[in-house]
Scaffold this active site. Structure first.
Site, short mmCIF file in Angstrom:
data_model
loop_
_atom_site.label_atom_id
_atom_site.label_comp_id
_atom_site.label_asym_id
_atom_site.label_seq_id
_atom_site.Cartn_x
_atom_site.Cartn_y
_atom_site.Cartn_z
N CYS A 1 2.79 3.45 -0.39
CA CYS A 1 2.70 2.18 0.31
C CYS A 1 1.63 1.33 -0.37
O CYS A 1 0.47 1.77 -0.50
CB CYS A 1 2.30 2.48 1.76
SG CYS A 1 1.85 1.04 2.71
N CYS B 1 5.74 -4.02 -2.69
CA CYS B 1 5.88 -3.28 -1.43
C CYS B 1 7.00 -2.28 -1.64
O CYS B 1 8.07 -2.64 -2.18
CB CYS B 1 6.24 -4.25 -0.30
SG CYS B 1 6.72 -3.45 1.24
#
Ligand code: DGL
Length: 256
Positions: A72, A182
């Site tokens: 992440c 992302c």
């Protein structure tokens, strides 16, 4: 060493890293933890993300994970440095690939699509100063995109319209390189490719992350030596998980 590698993300995003990891580390067991009870991370404060990352790290250590991957960008750019100070387990993270983008661009214009938490982080700013000072970086917060992926709306017309509103201004400014900052966004690639011109290069850093995981395992003598097939186990902090739409395996509920 027969211990798993732990991965975590706010949801399904980090799954986009697994094909590259399995390709070069086919015998390593993987524990994937989706913190869906706390998703999305992108709008949360540094303090909130750090608290969550500490809880998850402790849980993955209780599962005897030998290395932890912050799958992440938001968690990496916000808290990886702090986690490294607090825990002795090796951590690998993912952050927007500014350096490869700067080496790729011909027009000198690079678009970065990422969460608010990533774009506002000190680590991202440092990376821009170090590697992006000679290029024009167009930063765009991808508000709503994580939800489009999590809620199975990838092919909805509204997702196309939202992505267009983020990408068109970059295209108008002559962007020739796009950084997907992302881990959820690679799932939007089929839609993104319909919007951007074919000459725009998209930087995929999943292979670089996989190589970094391997490097750390080798350095610390943690590689799995047996050639038996690996197992992947999936956990979610939410009673109702989206992981099941992406992996054909049972999803274990893990309250955190
Ligand atoms: N997939 C994550 C990232 O790479 C988290 C996104 C979110 O939860 O907002 O940033």
């Amino acid at each position: 060493m027969k211990q798993p590698i732990g991965f975590f993300d706010s949801g399904v995003g980090g799954l986009s890293l697994l094909p590259a990891v399995s390709a070069i580390l086919p015998h390593e067991d993987i524990y994937y933890l989706a913190d869906e009870a706390f998703s999305p991370y992108g709008d949360k404060t540094h303090k909130e993300i750090l608290e969550r990352a500490r809880i998850i790290t402790r849980k993955l250590l209780a599962f005897e994970c030998k290395l932890i991957v912050l799958a992440c960008n938001t968690a990496t750019t916000q808290v990886i440095n702090q986690l490294r100070k607090e825990f002795s387990v090796p951590f690998v993270g993912i952050e927007p690939a500014i350096k490869p983008a700067a080496l790729t661009t011909q027009t000198g214009v690079v678009g970065v699509l990422a969460t608010k938490g990533t774009l506002n982080s000190q680590l991202f700013h440092k990376s821009c100063l170090e590697h992006g000072s000679k290029i024009q970086l167009i930063e765009q917060i991808g508000t709503g995109l994580v939800r489009c992926v999590e809620s199975n709306k990838i092919n909805d017309p509204a997702t196309f319209t939202l992505l267009k509103s983020y990408l068109n201004p970059m295209i108008d400014q002559d962007m020739d390189t796009l950084v997907l900052g992302c881990t959820h966004y690679p799932f939007l690639l089929p839609v993104i490719k319909k919007i951007i011109p074919s000459h725009v290069q998209i930087i995929d850093n999943s292979k670089a992350v996989a190589k970094q995981i391997k490097r750390r395992l080798v350095e610390q003598d943690l590689c799995e030596s047996s050639t038996s097939s690996s197992t992947h186990s999936y956990f979610s902090s939410a009673t109702k998980s989206n992981l099941g739409r992406f992996v054909n395996q049972p999803i274990n509920y893990l309250p955190l």
